[in-house]
Structures are given as C-alpha cells and as structure tokens.
Design a protein around this motif. Structure first.
Motif, short mmCIF file in Angstrom:
data_model
loop_
_atom_site.label_atom_id
_atom_site.label_comp_id
_atom_site.label_asym_id
_atom_site.label_seq_id
_atom_site.Cartn_x
_atom_site.Cartn_y
_atom_site.Cartn_z
N SER A 62 0.80 -1.23 0.00
CA SER A 62 0.00 0.00 0.00
C SER A 62 0.84 1.28 0.00
N VAL A 63 2.12 1.16 0.29
CA VAL A 63 2.97 2.37 0.36
C VAL A 63 4.07 2.38 -0.69
N LYS A 64 4.19 1.32 -1.45
CA LYS A 64 5.24 1.26 -2.47
C LYS A 64 5.08 2.40 -3.46
N GLY A 65 6.19 3.05 -3.77
CA GLY A 65 6.16 4.16 -4.70
C GLY A 65 5.84 5.50 -4.05
N ARG A 66 5.36 5.47 -2.81
CA ARG A 66 5.03 6.72 -2.10
C ARG A 66 5.95 6.96 -0.90
N PHE A 67 6.33 5.89 -0.21
CA PHE A 67 7.18 6.00 0.98
C PHE A 67 8.57 5.49 0.66
N THR A 68 9.57 6.09 1.31
CA THR A 68 10.95 5.65 1.16
C THR A 68 11.59 5.54 2.54
N ILE A 69 12.13 4.37 2.83
CA ILE A 69 12.83 4.16 4.09
C ILE A 69 14.33 4.25 3.84
N SER A 70 15.04 4.83 4.80
CA SER A 70 16.50 4.91 4.71
C SER A 70 17.06 4.89 6.12
N ARG A 71 18.34 4.67 6.24
CA ARG A 71 18.96 4.66 7.56
C ARG A 71 20.37 5.18 7.50
N ASP A 72 20.82 5.71 8.63
CA ASP A 72 22.19 6.16 8.81
C ASP A 72 22.77 5.28 9.89
N ASN A 73 23.57 4.31 9.50
CA ASN A 73 24.10 3.35 10.47
C ASN A 73 25.01 4.02 11.50
N ALA A 74 25.74 5.02 11.08
CA ALA A 74 26.66 5.70 12.00
C ALA A 74 25.89 6.43 13.10
N LYS A 75 24.65 6.83 12.81
CA LYS A 75 23.83 7.57 13.78
C LYS A 75 22.74 6.70 14.39
N ASN A 76 22.71 5.42 14.04
CA ASN A 76 21.66 4.52 14.56
C ASN A 76 20.27 5.13 14.33
N THR A 77 20.06 5.65 13.15
CA THR A 77 18.84 6.38 12.85
C THR A 77 18.19 5.82 11.59
N VAL A 78 16.87 5.73 11.63
CA VAL A 78 16.10 5.32 10.47
C VAL A 78 15.09 6.42 10.15
N TYR A 79 14.84 6.60 8.86
CA TYR A 79 13.93 7.63 8.39
C TYR A 79 12.83 7.00 7.54
N LEU A 80 11.69 7.69 7.52
CA LEU A 80 10.62 7.28 6.62
C LEU A 80 10.10 8.55 5.94
N GLN A 81 10.40 8.67 4.67
CA GLN A 81 9.89 9.79 3.88
C GLN A 81 8.55 9.37 3.29
N MET A 82 7.51 10.09 3.62
CA MET A 82 6.16 9.74 3.19
C MET A 82 5.63 10.83 2.27
N ASN A 83 5.41 10.48 1.02
CA ASN A 83 4.89 11.42 0.02
C ASN A 83 3.51 10.97 -0.44
N SER A 84 2.80 11.88 -1.08
CA SER A 84 1.47 11.57 -1.61
C SER A 84 0.60 10.91 -0.55
N LEU A 85 0.59 11.49 0.62
CA LEU A 85 -0.14 10.88 1.73
C LEU A 85 -1.64 10.85 1.47
N LYS A 86 -2.27 9.80 1.98
CA LYS A 86 -3.70 9.59 1.82
C LYS A 86 -4.36 9.51 3.20
N PRO A 87 -5.63 9.80 3.29
CA PRO A 87 -6.31 9.68 4.60
C PRO A 87 -6.15 8.29 5.22
N GLU A 88 -6.08 7.25 4.41
CA GLU A 88 -5.93 5.91 4.95
C GLU A 88 -4.54 5.64 5.52
N ASP A 89 -3.62 6.58 5.35
CA ASP A 89 -2.31 6.46 6.00
C ASP A 89 -2.35 6.93 7.46
#
Length: 120
Positions: A62-89
């Motif tokens: 349901s999120v393919k093509g709209r959300f992108t996950i990434s991480r910075d291993n040196a900072k122990n951090t994960v990100y979630l970029q969410m685009n084209s958001l829908k009410p069902e999100d």
C-alpha cells in the motif's frame, strides 16, 4: 536496554508529505533491522517498511512508490519519507529495531509511537 525515540509526525493534508525519524540509543553493538509499523484505531499493527544494515528494503504494497525508508548506520537512525499521503495512511507509526547489545544479548525494541493524521 535499547531505546527508540521517534519524531516527525503531525497533521497534513492529503497529497502532502511528512518525514519520520527514529534514533536508537543504549548499549548497542549492532542493529540488524530497523523499520516502521503503523496501527490505526481498531486495527492490528502492520509493517510499513523495514531496512537491513546492508540497505535491503521491504515495503508494504500500500505504500510502495510513495514511501521511502532509509537509515544512517553511524547515527543509529532510520527515516521514513512519506509522500502523496492519503487519509488511509492515518495511524500511529511505531519505530522498530532489532540487533545485539554490547553484552551480545539480542534486543527487539519499539518506540513510543508518533501520530500521523492525513486530512481529506
């Protein structure tokens, strides 16, 4: 003990974007997988996306093509970029991580959750 702290949730109109961040802290030797789950009222907690230490990603359909996950291993951090958001999100988004502590114990940790609300 490994703690996860999320940030970046909020209210956005449909079609808008949000970026979630999650930082892991504690006696961490290595983090294997980091990811995001979400839970809407009355629903179970479902996987949104996860990413391995090597960068292999996995997304819910349901999120393919709209959300992108990434991480910075040196900072122990994960990100979630969410685009084209829908009410069902709309849901509470939870960060997740597993790996080993400095005492070689396996950990499976969750964040406290951050609310994402998408208005129509």
């Amino acid at each position: 003990q490994v703690q996860l702290v999320e940030s970046g949730g909020g209210l956005v109109q449909a079609g808008g974007s949000l970026r979630l961040s999650c930082v892991a802290s504690g006696s961490i030797l290595m983090i294997r997988t980091m990811g995001w789950y979400r839970q809407a009222p009355g629903n179970q907690r479902d996987l949104v996306a996860d990413i391995t230490a090597g960068g292999t990603t996995n997304y819910a359909g349901s999120v393919k093509g709209r959300f992108t996950i990434s991480r910075d291993n040196a900072k122990n951090t994960v990100y979630l970029q969410m685009n084209s958001l829908k009410p069902e999100d709309t849901a509470v988004y939870y960060c997740y991580a597993n790996g080993r502590t400095s005492r070689l114990q396996i950990f499976n940790s969750w964040g406290q959750g951050t609310q994402v609300t998408v208005s129509s």
